[in-house]
Design an enzyme around this catalytic site. Structure first.
Site, PDB file in Angstrom:
ATOM      1  N   CYS A  95       8.444  53.067  16.303  1.00 48.49           N
ATOM      2  CA  CYS A  95       9.695  53.327  17.032  1.00 48.49           C
ATOM      3  C   CYS A  95       9.569  54.458  18.040  1.00 48.49           C
ATOM      4  O   CYS A  95      10.504  54.701  18.813  1.00 48.49           O
ATOM      5  CB  CYS A  95      10.816  53.624  16.048  1.00 48.49           C
ATOM      6  SG  CYS A  95      11.063  52.318  14.833  1.00 48.49           S
ATOM      7  N   HIS A 141      18.397  48.639  18.933  1.00 50.09           N
ATOM      8  CA  HIS A 141      17.087  49.212  18.624  1.00 50.09           C
ATOM      9  C   HIS A 141      15.958  48.234  18.941  1.00 50.09           C
ATOM     10  O   HIS A 141      15.388  47.606  18.045  1.00 50.09           O
ATOM     11  CB  HIS A 141      17.071  49.604  17.148  1.00 50.09           C
ATOM     12  CG  HIS A 141      15.884  50.400  16.720  1.00 50.09           C
ATOM     13  ND1 HIS A 141      15.102  51.127  17.589  1.00 50.09           N
ATOM     14  CD2 HIS A 141      15.337  50.592  15.483  1.00 50.09           C
ATOM     15  CE1 HIS A 141      14.129  51.725  16.921  1.00 50.09           C
ATOM     16  NE2 HIS A 141      14.247  51.415  15.649  1.00 50.09           N
TER      17      HIS A 141
END
Length: 380
Positions: A80, A330
């Site tokens: 991420c 996301h």
């Protein structure tokens, strides 16, 4: 190290795009960044491209949509933090004098369902260690036990960020929710409910970094004060990576504290100097312990600040002014650069209704499996 500026940023609207590939999204974000900077593709001397699930040469495929010119394209997979890691490498390349104009790109097409993290060993995967909302639930239970936080405190994070997301045209979710709606959403891993969890998304974001002599508009250029990346330390509990605290050798500082300290020192400032924050809210409670570990308040104080409105756009410590991961979504490889996009908008006074008054400094923090922690500080 020479001073480095962000002179252009670009985003796509984040959502679900079955008719688009990652390279479509990536090239769109890069073209938007070029338009924003007033530069041409021929000006770009290197590209650092972050993604997680897009496979070999993913950055090359996005660049190919605009035109291969022989410049180096470096692909980064760092979970991420892939986008913010691409930004850091672009920053270092310009600061070291290797290039004058560099593109940082983050992009992702996300599969459906829970994040299929492969950052675990085969035995751990078979045991279900990669169920991310369950990992965060364990950390949430510990946080509640230590500091008295409640499910409603976590719900308030979702309410705040979804409210902020209504002001962000790039966000996947642009509808506000109430505490009651969050608390009535289905349980996914106690104490976390569906609306405590961020949505996945397809999307891309890009930034153009350049040396001082290539800045066209000083009014819109934003300075990079620091860009730091840290990995985990032995004995630290990082539940998202299936790691628990060592009973015998617990560390004095964890990964977030280390990256924050290094970023503040490199920037020559402290948390008290930051005007707007992009915290990592992949699950609602993570925003609370994130701002605590970044040094913005003492452990356990974030829920009170949230209840008092201090974390609102008009509060004394604005957090996730664009809706954060809770609203924006996301797309793993793009998330870090999405945070940086919002900081640039804020520092330029271009954030519209979500503008933080007198914002001159901003901090973005992203976490990734590994584990790794990236902190970027920008200033005007």
């Amino acid at each position: 190290m020479a001073q480095v500026f962000v002179v252009g940023v670009g985003m796509t609207k984040w959502g679900v795009y079955p008719d688009k590939e990652w390279y479509d999204l990536g090239s769109e974000a890069m073209l938007n960044a070029l338009d924003d900077a007033g530069l041409e593709w021929k000006d770009v001397q290197a590209v650092f491209a972050g993604s997680v699930y897009q496979g070999t040469g993913s950055g090359h495929q996005a660049v190919r949509e605009i035109g291969l010119t022989g410049i180096p394209v470096v692909n980064i997979e760092n979970a991420c933090s892939s986008g913010s890691s691409a930004f850091r490498l672009a920053y270092q390349a310009v600061a070291a004098g290797m290039y004058d104009v560099v593109m940082a790109l983050g992009m992702e097409k996300m599969p459906k369902g829970p994040i299929p993290s492969t950052a675990f060993r085969p035995m751990e995967l078979q045991m279900g260690f990669n169920v991310q909302f369950a990992n965060y639930a364990l950390e949430a239970v510990k946080y509640m036990s230590e500091y008295g936080a409640t499910e409603e405190d976590f719900a308030r994070v979702a309410v705040k960020n979804r409210r902020n997301g209504t002001l962000n045209p790039y966000a996947r979710f642009q509808q506000a929710v109430t505490i009651e709606e969050v608390m009535n959403s289905r349980m996914v891993a106690k104490p976390l409910r569906l609306f405590h969890c961020c949505p996945l998304a397809d999307g891309a974001a890009a930034a153009i970094l350049c040396s001082q002599n290539r800045v066209k508009s000083k009014k819109r250029a934003v300075s990079v004060a620091s860009s730091v990346l840290s990995s985990g330390v032995y004995g630290e509990a990082v539940y998202m990576c299936g790691m628990v605290e060592s009973v015998k050798y617990p560390p004095q500082k964890g990964i977030i504290e280390i990256s924050a300290k290094e970023a503040y020192e490199a920037a020559g400032m402290g948390p008290e100097d930051i005007d707007v924050i992009q915290a990592y809210d992949t699950m609602a409670p993570s925003e609370l312990w994130d701002i605590e570990k970044l040094g913005f308040c003492a452990p356990g104080e974030a829920p009170r600040l949230l209840r008092e409105g201090a974390l609102d756009i008009k509060g004394k410590l604005p957090v996730n002014t664009d809706g954060g991961l809770m609203s924006r979504g996301h797309p793993l490889g793009a998330t870090g650069l999405g945070q940086i996009f919002e900081l640039v908008c804020q520092l330029r006074r271009e954030a519209g209704q979500r503008q933080v008054e007198k914002a001159r400094t901003g901090l973005a923090h992203a976490m990734g499996a590994g584990p790794n922690s990236s902190v970027t500080i920008l200033m005007k």
